[in-house]
Design a protein around this motif. Structure first.
Motif, short mmCIF file in Angstrom:
data_model
loop_
_atom_site.label_atom_id
_atom_site.label_comp_id
_atom_site.label_asym_id
_atom_site.label_seq_id
_atom_site.Cartn_x
_atom_site.Cartn_y
_atom_site.Cartn_z
N UNK A 168 0.85 -1.15 -0.33
CA UNK A 168 0.38 -0.36 -0.15
C UNK A 168 1.03 1.23 0.65
N UNK A 169 0.27 2.28 -0.92
CA UNK A 169 1.49 3.10 -0.59
C UNK A 169 0.40 4.61 -0.77
N UNK A 170 0.37 5.81 -0.55
CA UNK A 170 -0.61 6.60 -0.59
C UNK A 170 0.43 8.21 -0.07
N UNK A 171 -0.02 8.66 -1.05
CA UNK A 171 0.49 10.95 -0.80
C UNK A 171 -0.38 11.42 -1.33
N UNK A 172 -0.36 12.85 -0.49
CA UNK A 172 -1.19 13.69 -1.18
C UNK A 172 -0.65 14.57 -2.25
N UNK A 173 -2.22 14.96 -3.14
CA UNK A 173 -1.27 15.41 -4.20
C UNK A 173 -1.89 16.93 -4.88
N UNK A 174 -1.49 17.68 -5.54
CA UNK A 174 -2.32 19.22 -6.05
C UNK A 174 -3.25 18.44 -6.06
N UNK A 216 -4.65 10.49 -15.89
CA UNK A 216 -4.14 9.35 -16.23
C UNK A 216 -3.47 9.40 -14.84
N UNK A 217 -3.26 9.77 -13.92
CA UNK A 217 -2.79 10.62 -12.36
C UNK A 217 -2.46 8.46 -12.14
N UNK A 218 -3.41 7.67 -12.17
CA UNK A 218 -3.39 5.96 -11.40
C UNK A 218 -2.74 4.91 -12.12
N UNK A 219 -2.39 5.62 -13.73
CA UNK A 219 -2.27 4.88 -14.39
C UNK A 219 -0.35 5.04 -14.96
N UNK A 220 -0.11 6.37 -14.12
CA UNK A 220 1.19 6.64 -14.44
C UNK A 220 1.42 6.08 -12.77
N UNK A 221 1.40 6.00 -11.43
CA UNK A 221 1.05 5.22 -10.79
C UNK A 221 1.00 3.70 -10.49
N UNK A 222 0.59 3.03 -11.09
CA UNK A 222 0.75 2.24 -11.12
C UNK A 222 1.97 1.50 -12.21
N UNK A 223 2.74 2.35 -13.22
CA UNK A 223 3.69 2.59 -14.26
C UNK A 223 4.56 2.25 -12.70
N UNK A 224 4.78 3.09 -11.93
CA UNK A 224 5.37 3.22 -11.47
C UNK A 224 6.42 1.76 -10.21
N UNK A 225 4.75 1.04 -9.79
CA UNK A 225 4.96 -0.19 -9.50
C UNK A 225 5.85 -0.95 -9.89
N UNK A 226 5.16 -1.37 -11.26
CA UNK A 226 6.00 -2.01 -12.95
C UNK A 226 7.30 -1.49 -12.76
N UNK A 227 7.79 -0.65 -12.63
CA UNK A 227 9.04 0.23 -13.37
C UNK A 227 9.80 -0.32 -11.74
N UNK A 237 -5.32 1.58 -8.03
CA UNK A 237 -5.11 2.77 -8.02
C UNK A 237 -6.37 3.93 -7.52
N UNK A 238 -6.44 4.65 -6.70
CA UNK A 238 -7.73 5.36 -6.41
C UNK A 238 -6.90 6.55 -5.70
N UNK A 239 -7.89 7.56 -6.79
CA UNK A 239 -8.08 9.15 -6.82
C UNK A 239 -8.54 9.25 -5.37
N UNK A 299 -6.14 13.28 -2.82
CA UNK A 299 -4.75 12.14 -2.72
C UNK A 299 -4.52 10.96 -3.78
N UNK A 300 -3.87 9.83 -3.39
CA UNK A 300 -2.88 8.95 -4.71
C UNK A 300 -3.38 7.95 -4.05
#
Length: 199
Positions: A90-96, A104-115, A131-133, A150-151
Motif C-alpha cells: 500500500x502506498x499513499x501520498x497527497x497531490x495537488x 492518467x495519474x492512476x495509470x502513472x502510479x501503477x506504472x511506477x510500481x511495475x517499473x 490505484x485510487x484518486x 490523494x493518490x
C-alpha cells in the motif's frame, strides 16, 4: 533461493530465510521504515513493514507519503496465489488538486510500481491492484483547509523466487515516487513535487 530448494526445510526455516532476505533490502534514505505487527489470519506466516517519507527532507512539509508492505508465506500455496509467497503493498501520498484531476495519474502510479520492480530485477506473477484518486473539499469548520487530493495504490503479487529484497526495494521506490521524489532510475515519468496542504 528457489521454491524448489525449500522442500527439505521446515516452514519456519523457510520463513526465517524470507525475513532475512527482506532485511537485506537497500532502501532509500528518504524513508523511515519500521517493522510492525503483521495481520493475522491471512497465512500461517506473515511479516510487515511500515514506512513514512522523512518530512525533514522536505523543509516544513509533513505527511508526504506513507505505506505498508506485508509478506505472506503459506507452504500450501493457496489457490489464486500461484506460489507460496504473496506480497501485498500500500502506498499513499497527497497531490495537488489539479494533479488529482488528471485522468492518467492512476495509470502513472501503477506504472511506477511495475517499473520499480523491473529495475530491481524482481520476478513475479499474478500481479493485481487498484490505484485510487481521492478528491476532497473542506466545509464548515474545515473550510479553511480548502481542496485537496490523494493518490492511493494497493497491489499484490507472487514472487517467483524467495529473495524478497528486490520486491521490498521496489515498494520503497514506489512510495518515494508517489511522495514526489525523483526516481532512482532514469526514464520514468514524475509528478510535480508541489503538494497540497491537505493530507
Amino acid at each position: 533461493m528457489s521454491p524448489a530448494a525449500t522442500t527439505s526445510l521446515t516452514p519456519q526455516a523457510v520463513f526465517d530465510a524470507l525475513v532475512a532476505s527482506i532485511e537485506r533490502a537497500v532502501l532509500r534514505d528518504e524513508l523511515q521504515v519500521t517493522t510492525i505487527p503483521a495481520p493475522t489470519g491471512l497465512a500461517p506466516f506473515a511479516h510487515a513493514l511500515a514506512a513514512d517519507v522523512n518530512p525533514a527532507r522536505h523543509a516544513d512539509d509533513s505527511d508526504l507519503g506513507t505505506g505498508r508492505v506485508v509478506v505472506l508465506y503459506d507452504p500450501d500455496a493457496p489457490e489464486g496465489w500461484g506460489g507460496v509467497v504473496r506480497v501485498i503493498c500500500f502506498a499513499q501520498a497527497p497531490l495537488e488538486t489539479e494533479i488529482g484531476l488528471d485522468p492518467f495519474v492512476s495509470d502513472v502510479a501503477w506504472s511506477w510500481l511495475v517499473d520499480a520492480l523491473a529495475a530491481r530485477g524482481a520476478r513475479y506473477t499474478a500481479a493485481s491492484g487498484t490505484a485510487t484518486k481521492v478528491l476532497s473539499t473542506g466545509y464548515g469548520e474545515l473550510a479553511a483547509q480548502g481542496s485537496g487530493a490523494q493518490i492511493e495504490l494497493r497491489a499484490s503479487w507472487t514472487p517467483l523466487d524467495l529473495d524478497l529484497a528486490p520486491h521490498i526495494e521496489g515498494w520503497a521506490e514506489l512510495l518515494c515516487m508517489v511522495a514526489g521524489y525523483p526516481p532512482a532510475t532514469d526514464g520514468v515519468a514524475v509528478l510535480p513535487t508541489r503538494r497540497s496542504p491537505r493530507a
